[in-house]
Design a protein around this motif. Structure first.
Motif, mmCIF file in Angstrom:
data_model
loop_
_atom_site.group_PDB
_atom_site.id
_atom_site.type_symbol
_atom_site.label_atom_id
_atom_site.label_comp_id
_atom_site.label_asym_id
_atom_site.label_seq_id
_atom_site.Cartn_x
_atom_site.Cartn_y
_atom_site.Cartn_z
ATOM 1 N N ALA B 39 0.796 -1.224 0.000
ATOM 2 C CA ALA B 39 0.000 0.000 0.000
ATOM 3 C C ALA B 39 0.828 1.274 0.000
ATOM 4 C CB ALA B 39 -0.915 -0.002 1.221
ATOM 5 N N LEU B 99 -8.271 -2.927 1.347
ATOM 6 C CA LEU B 99 -7.801 -1.675 0.739
ATOM 7 C C LEU B 99 -6.361 -1.769 0.257
ATOM 8 C CD1 LEU B 99 -9.256 0.780 3.409
ATOM 9 C CD2 LEU B 99 -10.373 -0.103 1.376
ATOM 10 N N ASP B 101 -4.978 -1.522 -2.811
ATOM 11 C CA ASP B 101 -4.416 -0.939 -4.023
ATOM 12 C C ASP B 101 -4.358 0.567 -4.060
ATOM 13 O OD1 ASP B 101 -7.093 -0.723 -3.981
ATOM 14 O OD2 ASP B 101 -7.430 -1.315 -6.059
ATOM 15 N N ASP B 102 -4.712 1.238 -3.002
ATOM 16 C CA ASP B 102 -4.790 2.687 -3.101
ATOM 17 C C ASP B 102 -4.312 3.341 -1.801
ATOM 18 O OD1 ASP B 102 -6.464 4.841 -4.978
ATOM 19 O OD2 ASP B 102 -6.240 5.398 -2.856
ATOM 20 N N TRP B 103 -3.267 4.143 -1.909
ATOM 21 C CA TRP B 103 -2.683 4.783 -0.721
ATOM 22 C C TRP B 103 -3.682 5.742 -0.082
ATOM 23 C CZ3 TRP B 103 0.311 4.300 3.099
ATOM 24 C CH2 TRP B 103 0.879 5.375 3.770
ATOM 25 N N ALA B 104 -4.401 6.491 -0.911
ATOM 26 C CA ALA B 104 -5.372 7.435 -0.353
ATOM 27 C C ALA B 104 -6.429 6.688 0.466
ATOM 28 C CB ALA B 104 -6.043 8.228 -1.470
ATOM 29 N N MET B 105 -6.836 5.523 -0.023
ATOM 30 C CA MET B 105 -7.836 4.728 0.679
ATOM 31 C C MET B 105 -7.268 4.238 2.022
ATOM 32 S SD MET B 105 -10.926 3.660 -0.492
ATOM 33 C CE MET B 105 -10.896 2.991 -2.155
ATOM 34 N N ARG B 164 -8.752 12.060 -5.142
ATOM 35 C CA ARG B 164 -8.684 10.632 -4.785
ATOM 36 C C ARG B 164 -8.989 10.419 -3.311
ATOM 37 N NH1 ARG B 164 -3.519 7.985 -7.822
ATOM 38 N NH2 ARG B 164 -4.138 6.238 -6.489
ATOM 39 N N ALA B 168 -11.927 8.221 -1.793
ATOM 40 C CA ALA B 168 -11.643 7.172 -0.802
ATOM 41 C C ALA B 168 -12.561 7.314 0.408
ATOM 42 C CB ALA B 168 -10.181 7.253 -0.366
ATOM 43 N N HIS B 171 -15.970 6.270 -0.463
ATOM 44 C CA HIS B 171 -16.055 4.806 -0.571
ATOM 45 C C HIS B 171 -16.210 4.165 0.813
ATOM 46 C CE1 HIS B 171 -15.155 0.761 -2.104
ATOM 47 N NE2 HIS B 171 -14.379 0.622 -1.044
#
Lengths: 177, 255
Positions: B39, B99, B101-105, B164, B168, B171
């Motif tokens: 991540a 989670l 695949d996404d650093w912001a998430m 993003r 996130a 989401h």
């Protein structure tokens, strides 16, 4: 030295524990301030209480293993009880002067206080206070990464906790927004 | 499943809160340590995530020591984590999401969870029997909150990252309903009041940063608690985390 019988003094226990090096810092656990108390229990067992630098220090089990092993070598088959206590007790102020010197020699600074009592970090290589924090977290959970603006060397700092809480992060924020 | 012997001095309702909190700390630490390489954007962030994860494991241990005769053995703690089924973990929906695949998430989830921890710590600080544990956790949790807040601020400074981050947080919005819930918690544990505190603190930090699309999230955070949507991948995740241990439960470790 192996002593099988008779009381063992706290000083003798501490002297033996000076040979136990912290697995993540090049300094004895005594000089790092991890030993909270030690002595003889009424049943003759040697008891040692340790305080961790952080609640989640991953080396705790291994340090306990090293302590028990060292005390068995020093004092024979006398029972040893070693336990971790009070996760909120440690701060960098527990590090001895000898410990600070050893850490400096390995590129790890220990926060000092300036004449006003404010936290001060000096580069362990050149002694300059012109340094800033690059990352709040370093190679181990109890250290952060700093950079000396005078000699341009990266170095590590034992993380603030206890009475000195937050100062490096405040400096970090002032520089990085 | 291993049963923990609850200390008699602690009331069951407070222990229900402590037990759920320990589960959440374990799970959060597992993501931080197990998923840091996937991540995080660079080595320094991996170190930070791993350090925070180690802190959280330490906090889980402190909390578990309130539930079992102190000190619990490492073997007890390992069994407690590795021998339970997915449905035995009492954690909020926010912590059932991988989670990957996404650093912001990842940052958004960590930020929301650590802010909730701050609210929970303040509530527990008023319980004298928990004073030592709260003292040990509070100083480290404060650092964590500062770290994730710094990251939220950093992401919010750049238009693409801000978008993003907003996406996130949006989401995650459906999964905040059971944060700070503790259905069988102490009578003085008032989830709605605590959730409103949580929402106020998050919104007062987030809104000035002009992160888009966070209104629904903040509104949901301050509402009455309720169940989160099912996260089917959670079962697989737990099984994966337990696979090596279950292959040889008697393997020798330090201690």
């Amino acid at each position: 030295m192996v002593v099988d019988k008779g009381p063992v003094t706290s000083e003798e226990i501490l002297a033996a524990l000076r040979d136990v090096q912290d697995p993540e810092a090049p300094v004895s656990i005594v000089d790092l301030g991890l030993v909270s108390s030690c002595g003889n229990a009424p049943d003759g067992a040697i008891e040692v209480e340790l305080v961790p630098t952080r609640a989640g220090c991953p080396a705790r089990e291994f340090i306990r293993f090293l302590v028990e092993k060292r005390l068995k070598v020093a004092f024979g088959d006398r029972p040893v009880r070693c336990r971790w206590v009070d996760a909120a007790a440690w701060s960098t102020e527990r590090i001895t002067e000898e410990g600070r010197q050893q850490l400096r020699e390995h590129g790890v600074a220990v926060p000092e206080r300036d004449e006003r009592g404010s936290p001060l970090v000096r580069c362990p290589y050149c002694g300059s206070a012109r340094a800033h924090q690059e990352s709040a977290y370093g190679a181990s959970v109890c250290r952060s990464i700093w950079y000396c603006e005078s000699c341009r060397s990266p170095f590590e700092v034992m993380r603030w906790l206890g009475s000195e809480t937050n100062a490096p992060d405040q400096l970090w924020r002032s520089r990085h927004g | 499943m291993i049963e923990l012997t609850v200390k008699r001095a602690m009331s069951d309702p407070i222990m229900a809160i402590v037990r759920a909190w320990a589960d959440e700390e374990i799970m959060f630490a597992t993501y931080l340590l197990g998923r840091s390489c996937a991540a995080s954007p660079d080595l320094e962030k991996i170190l930070a995530m791993a350090s925070i994860g180690q802190d959280e494991f330490g906090h889980a241990e402190l909390l578990l020591n309130l539930l079992v005769p102190n000190p619990s053995s490492r073997r007890d703690r390992e069994r407690y984590f590795f021998e339970r089924g997915p449905s035995d973990f009492r954690i909020c929906g926010l912590l059932k999401l991988e989670l990957l695949d996404d650093w912001a998430m990842f940052v958004a989830r960590a930020f929301l969870y650590e802010e909730a921890e701050g609210v929970r710590l303040r509530w527990l600080a008023q319980r004298p029997q928990l004073a030592d544990v709260v003292a040990a956790m509070a100083r480290e949790e404060e650092e964590h909150r500062r770290y994730w807040r710094w990251w939220i601020s950093a992401l919010a400074k750049h238009p693409e990252a801000r978008e993003r981050l907003g996406a996130a947080l949006a989401h995650l919005s459906p999964y905040v309903g059971d944060v700070l819930w503790a259905e069988d918690g102490a009578p003085s544990w008032d989830p709605l009041t605590l959730r409103k505190q949580w929402a106020d603190e998050v919104s007062s930090f987030l809104l000035p940063l002009k992160v888009p699309d966070v209104e629904a999230l903040i509104a949901r955070m301050g509402e009455e608690p309720g169940p989160s949507p099912e996260v089917p991948s959670f079962t697989k995740f737990i099984r994966e985390q337990q696979r090596i241990y279950r292959s040889d439960p008697e393997a020798v470790t330090w201690g």
